[in-house]
Design an enzyme around this catalytic site. Structure first.
Site, PDB file in Angstrom:
ATOM      1  N   LYS A 147       0.818  -1.216   0.000  1.00 45.21           N
ATOM      2  CA  LYS A 147       0.000   0.000   0.000  1.00 45.21           C
ATOM      3  C   LYS A 147       0.852   1.267   0.000  1.00 45.21           C
ATOM      4  CE  LYS A 147      -4.270  -2.028   1.613  1.00 45.21           C
ATOM      5  NZ  LYS A 147      -3.926  -3.459   1.765  1.00 45.21           N
TER       6      LYS A 147
HETATM    7  C1  LIG Z   1      -4.573  -4.509   1.184  1.00 45.79           C
HETATM    8  C2  LIG Z   1      -3.840  -5.804   1.109  1.00 45.79           C
HETATM    9  C3  LIG Z   1      -4.208  -6.818   0.213  1.00 45.79           C
HETATM   10  C4  LIG Z   1      -5.421  -6.713  -0.687  1.00 45.79           C
HETATM   11  O1  LIG Z   1      -5.278  -5.744  -1.677  1.00 45.79           O
HETATM   12  P1  LIG Z   1      -6.564  -5.247  -2.516  1.00 45.79           P
HETATM   13  O2  LIG Z   1      -6.083  -4.131  -3.359  1.00 45.79           O
HETATM   14  O3  LIG Z   1      -7.560  -4.790  -1.473  1.00 45.79           O
HETATM   15  O4  LIG Z   1      -7.071  -6.401  -3.293  1.00 45.79           O
HETATM   16  C5  LIG Z   1      -3.428  -7.961   0.154  1.00 45.79           C
HETATM   17  N1  LIG Z   1      -2.352  -8.125   0.956  1.00 45.79           N
HETATM   18  C6  LIG Z   1      -1.975  -7.167   1.836  1.00 45.79           C
HETATM   19  C7  LIG Z   1      -0.799  -7.422   2.712  1.00 45.79           C
HETATM   20  C8  LIG Z   1      -2.690  -5.974   1.951  1.00 45.79           C
HETATM   21  O5  LIG Z   1      -2.310  -5.039   2.835  1.00 45.79           O
END
Ligand SMILES: *Cc1c(COP(=O)(O)O)cnc(C)c1O
Length: 465
Positions: free
Chosen positions: A112
């Site tokens: 993220k």
């Molecule tokens: C947010 C997240 C996901 C999922 O990502 P999306 O974009 O919501 O599909 C998967 N793994 C981790 C570690 C995350 O923080």
């Protein structure tokens, strides 16, 4: 470049408006009116660029001159300067023609950071230009909150309030949020669960009268278009490193809200040769059921050892449906009402198209733990639980062993010690050096009752003048 809503009842918006708005006024999500297209020759000419230079190539057509290229470049450069790996997004080989794209070298150890470092800088830039201030409000079950706080802590033109469910996020996740002591950062530990946090945020966006005169709320969750856009870049990055665009590449993506894998779909639509896109889910498997059996019924949320994928309905799936239904906003409005009521069925045509584009796989906690254990035993490489689900899906769904298969590693294993311990790894997985003192840092957060008036009063009292 104009942006339109998936519900078809919002006038086209500019890039900057979309970044500031989050959800469209008609309740839909913003998407570009036309996707930029890149020829193979153009993509091939990017081989060897560094990550920020490549990001500029991919992102610039979406911004389409609204931000001068020189400024956009500076924003991008600053966004990836805090990553702790020279490559930003290194590839590691995990098997025959099988790769792991490590997306966890940013400040909060999850992918993220790729989008939220950029979004923080972008928002601050737009606000400064407009001489405006906003209030960011968001709910988190863990990773989004810390990445958003890290992305916004240096922004001069905004205050950020993140709600997390009190005593229900991991110790590492909480400390990553609460040890940021910047004056514009406020952590609310809500006495409730994640859904309660989200309801507080939704209600506050719907009625913003508690804010001081002239302020508005802005969103940093993955409905914000800028987050999706920033994530398109690393699909090009990985493909270029593995012989693309002269050769197709496949990706397996641990999926929750469908933001990350939707970015992969966009990369493909923009001209990057991608052979397979694999949706990997945990036991909250609505997307896997939808693709494999046209079963999009909502089940009760199950808490798993891969908690960042614990979702009931994936909000960004709406953006894909918009394309699958030839961009018919009325049809999407109808479908989303059905989804909200608990059950949605795709037409044969839409389902057929979805199946051409995506494979899917579900791994429950037991399968995930077995993958961590097995990979550790064979190679000494420690996977985080989300990545383990992605790798299991890659191996199960792969159709062609001569095409490179890349699993997106979405988090560092030290963030999810419970899963790693369940796999029989007895030491505490170590935090990277820049976080080694996390347990000693001072924390600051406020526990607030589950009462919208109290939450909003706390915010009103703490918004800067
Ligand atoms: C947010 C997240 C996901 C999922 O990502 P999306 O974009 O919501 O599909 C998967 N793994 C981790 C570690 C995350 O923080």
């Amino acid at each position: 470049m104009k942006y339109i809503s998936t519900r078809g009842a919002t006038a086209p918006h500019s890039f900057e408006q979309v970044v500031m708005t989050g959800l469209a006024p008609d309740g839909g999500l913003f998407v570009p009116e036309h996707l930029p297209q890149f020829s193979r020759e153009e993509i091939a000419s990017w081989a060897g660029l560094g990550y920020p230079e490549l990001a500029l190539k991919v992102i610039a057509p979406f911004v389409d001159g609204e931000i001068p290229e020189h400024d956009l470049k500076a924003l991008i450069d600053r966004s990836y300067a805090n990553f702790r790996h020279e490559a930003i997004a290194p590839l590691l080989q995990s098997g025959h023609n099988e790769w792991i794209l490590e997306l966890f070298h940013g400040p909060t150890l999850a992918f993220k950071d790729f989008a939220l470092q950029f979004l923080g800088n972008l928002l601050d830039y737009i606000l400064a230009k407009r001489d405006q201030r906003v209030v960011i409000m968001g709910a988190t079950s863990g990773d989004t909150g810390s990445a958003a706080i890290e992305g916004c802590k240096q922004c001069k033109n905004l205050d950020i309030f993140i709600l997390h469910p009190h005593n229900r996020v991991s110790e590492v996740q909480r400390r990553q949020m609460t040890t940021v002591l910047a004056d514009n950062v406020h952590n609310i530990a809500l006495q409730g669960n994640f859904d309660d946090c989200q309801n507080m945020v939704k209600a506050s966006f719907a009625d913003q009268s508690f804010l001081p005169e002239g302020r508005q709320l802005a969103a940093v969750n993955s409905i914000n278009w800028a987050r999706i856009m920033a994530q398109i870049v690393y699909y090009f990055w990985a493909a270029l490193a593995l012989g693309g665009p002269h050769r197709a590449v496949s990706f397996s993506v641990p999926t929750g809200n469908f933001g990350d894998i939707f970015a992969g779909y966009l990369a493909k639509q923009m001209g990057l040769p991608i052979e397979q896109l694999v949706i990997a889910t945990n036991q909250n498997d609505i997307l896997h059921r939808c693709i494999s059996a046209n079963d999009h019924t909502t089940h009760a949320l199950q808490h798993s050892l891969a908690p960042s994928m614990d979702i009931m309905i994936s909000s960004n799936f709406e953006r894909l449906l918009f394309d699958l239904y030839d961009r018919d906003g009325d049809k999407i409005t109808e479908l989303m009402a059905a989804a909200k009521a608990g059950q949605m069925n795709l037409s044969d045509d839409a389902l057929g198209r979805a199946r051409e584009l995506f494979s899917s796989y579900r791994s429950d906690d037991a399968g995930m733990v077995e993958t961590i254990r097995q990979v550790w035993a064979v190679s000494g490489y420690l996977l985080d639980p989300h990545t383990a689900i992605g790798l299991a899906a890659a191996r199960a769904c792969r159709r062609n062993s001569t095409t490179p298969m890349v699993t997106l590693a979405t988090a560092h294993p030290a963030k999810f010690a419970d899963a790693v311990r369940a796999a029989g790894y007895h030491d505490e997985p170590e935090l990277p050096a820049h976080m080694a003192d996390l347990w000693q840092r001072e924390e600051r957060y406020t526990v607030v009752e589950q009462d919208i008036a109290k939450v909003q009063q706390f915010m009103a009292d703490n918004i800067s003048a």
